[in-house]
Motif scaffolding. Structure first.
Motif, PDB file in Angstrom:
ATOM      1  N   ALA A   2       0.832  -1.207   0.000  1.00  0.00           N
ATOM      2  CA  ALA A   2       0.000   0.000   0.000  1.00  0.00           C
ATOM      3  C   ALA A   2       0.865   1.256   0.000  1.00  0.00           C
ATOM      4  O   ALA A   2       0.604   2.206  -0.753  1.00  0.00           O
ATOM      5  N   ILE A   3       1.898   1.260   0.825  1.00  0.00           N
ATOM      6  CA  ILE A   3       2.810   2.413   0.878  1.00  0.00           C
ATOM      7  C   ILE A   3       3.448   2.624  -0.486  1.00  0.00           C
ATOM      8  O   ILE A   3       3.524   3.746  -0.980  1.00  0.00           O
ATOM      9  N   TYR A   4       3.894   1.561  -1.117  1.00  0.00           N
ATOM     10  CA  TYR A   4       4.518   1.648  -2.439  1.00  0.00           C
ATOM     11  C   TYR A   4       3.575   2.325  -3.444  1.00  0.00           C
ATOM     12  O   TYR A   4       3.972   3.210  -4.188  1.00  0.00           O
ATOM     13  N   LEU A  19       4.381  10.606  -4.049  1.00  0.00           N
ATOM     14  CA  LEU A  19       5.784  10.733  -3.618  1.00  0.00           C
ATOM     15  C   LEU A  19       6.003  10.414  -2.149  1.00  0.00           C
ATOM     16  O   LEU A  19       7.101  10.016  -1.773  1.00  0.00           O
ATOM     17  N   VAL A  20       5.016  10.582  -1.301  1.00  0.00           N
ATOM     18  CA  VAL A  20       5.088  10.197   0.106  1.00  0.00           C
ATOM     19  C   VAL A  20       3.732   9.616   0.498  1.00  0.00           C
ATOM     20  O   VAL A  20       2.737   9.831  -0.186  1.00  0.00           O
ATOM     21  N   ALA A  21       3.707   8.905   1.604  1.00  0.00           N
ATOM     22  CA  ALA A  21       2.454   8.349   2.115  1.00  0.00           C
ATOM     23  C   ALA A  21       2.188   8.924   3.499  1.00  0.00           C
ATOM     24  O   ALA A  21       3.119   9.316   4.203  1.00  0.00           O
ATOM     25  N   ARG A  22       0.952   8.956   3.859  1.00  0.00           N
ATOM     26  CA  ARG A  22       0.548   9.389   5.202  1.00  0.00           C
ATOM     27  C   ARG A  22      -0.308   8.280   5.800  1.00  0.00           C
ATOM     28  O   ARG A  22      -0.976   7.532   5.087  1.00  0.00           O
ATOM     29  N   SER A  23      -0.276   8.176   7.124  1.00  0.00           N
ATOM     30  CA  SER A  23      -0.982   7.069   7.778  1.00  0.00           C
ATOM     31  C   SER A  23      -2.471   7.079   7.456  1.00  0.00           C
ATOM     32  O   SER A  23      -3.080   6.021   7.309  1.00  0.00           O
ATOM     33  N   LYS A  24      -3.066   8.252   7.316  1.00  0.00           N
ATOM     34  CA  LYS A  24      -4.490   8.353   6.983  1.00  0.00           C
ATOM     35  C   LYS A  24      -4.772   7.687   5.631  1.00  0.00           C
ATOM     36  O   LYS A  24      -5.759   6.973   5.470  1.00  0.00           O
ATOM     37  N   GLU A  25      -3.899   7.902   4.650  1.00  0.00           N
ATOM     38  CA  GLU A  25      -4.071   7.314   3.321  1.00  0.00           C
ATOM     39  C   GLU A  25      -3.913   5.795   3.370  1.00  0.00           C
ATOM     40  O   GLU A  25      -4.644   5.065   2.693  1.00  0.00           O
ATOM     41  N   ALA A  56      -4.449   3.877   6.019  1.00  0.00           N
ATOM     42  CA  ALA A  56      -5.629   3.351   6.719  1.00  0.00           C
ATOM     43  C   ALA A  56      -6.820   3.260   5.762  1.00  0.00           C
ATOM     44  O   ALA A  56      -7.541   2.258   5.746  1.00  0.00           O
ATOM     45  N   SER A  57      -7.000   4.289   4.960  1.00  0.00           N
ATOM     46  CA  SER A  57      -8.107   4.310   4.014  1.00  0.00           C
ATOM     47  C   SER A  57      -7.946   3.231   2.946  1.00  0.00           C
ATOM     48  O   SER A  57      -8.891   2.514   2.624  1.00  0.00           O
ATOM     49  N   ARG A  58      -6.751   3.103   2.410  1.00  0.00           N
ATOM     50  CA  ARG A  58      -6.496   2.129   1.339  1.00  0.00           C
ATOM     51  C   ARG A  58      -6.701   0.693   1.820  1.00  0.00           C
ATOM     52  O   ARG A  58      -7.225  -0.150   1.097  1.00  0.00           O
ATOM     53  N   LEU A  59      -6.269   0.422   3.057  1.00  0.00           N
ATOM     54  CA  LEU A  59      -6.364  -0.943   3.590  1.00  0.00           C
ATOM     55  C   LEU A  59      -7.619  -1.174   4.433  1.00  0.00           C
ATOM     56  O   LEU A  59      -7.849  -2.297   4.906  1.00  0.00           O
ATOM     57  N   ASN A  60      -8.394  -0.113   4.621  1.00  0.00           N
ATOM     58  CA  ASN A  60      -9.612  -0.199   5.427  1.00  0.00           C
ATOM     59  C   ASN A  60      -9.324  -0.728   6.838  1.00  0.00           C
ATOM     60  O   ASN A  60      -9.940  -1.689   7.298  1.00  0.00           O
TER      61      ASN A  60
END
Length: 169
Positions: free
Chosen positions: A17-19, A26-32, A34-38
């Protein structure tokens, strides 16, 4: 393709998911993540700490997340396994895209590298082999859909040119 990592299936999902997020933003945030992986933000924080301890991500609380070189390689391997499995399920087994995606997500974490490599080789072989090829794969898809062959084997063989018949075992 490398040998399977010592990461749990869950941590492999996080690094994948981070990838994907980093690839888009270019960067990931924990909120994104969490949303992507539900999943909950607390679960994300725990996973990020574990991935950071393993040297796979650059992480500090409330900061943007990036992959280390090693983390990127591992993420690419997870994605490679996922893509290979999904392609095999769709191209060879004639599985519906949604079911193939779900199956690839589950199996990518447990299938040994040797099995995935052999599945890729089989798919490539079936697409170029005069005894099989795309026609055989299409025939198998039809067999799965209808429960029977379009033609019998004798009818199919009579349509082959002589050079191909000699290769049939």
């Amino acid at each position: 393709m490398k040998e399977k990592t010592d990461l749990s299936a869950s941590l492999e999902d996080y690094i994948e998911a981070i990838y994907h997020i980093v690839g888009l933003k270019l960067v990931a945030r924990s909120k994104e993540i969490a949303s992507r992986l539900n999943v909950s933000r607390a679960s994300v924080t725990e996973a990020l700490r574990a991935l950071s301890r393993k040297g796979l991500i650059n992480y500090s609380p409330y900061e943007a997340i990036t992959l280390t070189d090693q983390g990127r390689l591992i993420a690419e391997d997870v994605i490679f396994r996922h893509t290979a499995l999904k392609a095999f399920f769709i191209k060879v087994l004639s599985i519906d895209d949604k079911v193939a995606e779900e199956g690839a997500c589950r199996i990518e974490h447990t299938a040994p590298a040797e099995i995935i490599a052999r599945m890729i080789s089989f798919t490539e072989f079936m697409q170029v082999c005069p005894r099989g090829g795309d026609e055989m794969l299409k025939g198998f898809a039809e067999f799965c859909a209808k429960g029977q062959q379009k033609d019998n084997c004798t009818s199919c063989m009579s349509g082959m040119d002589e050079s191909k018949k000699g290769h049939v075992v």
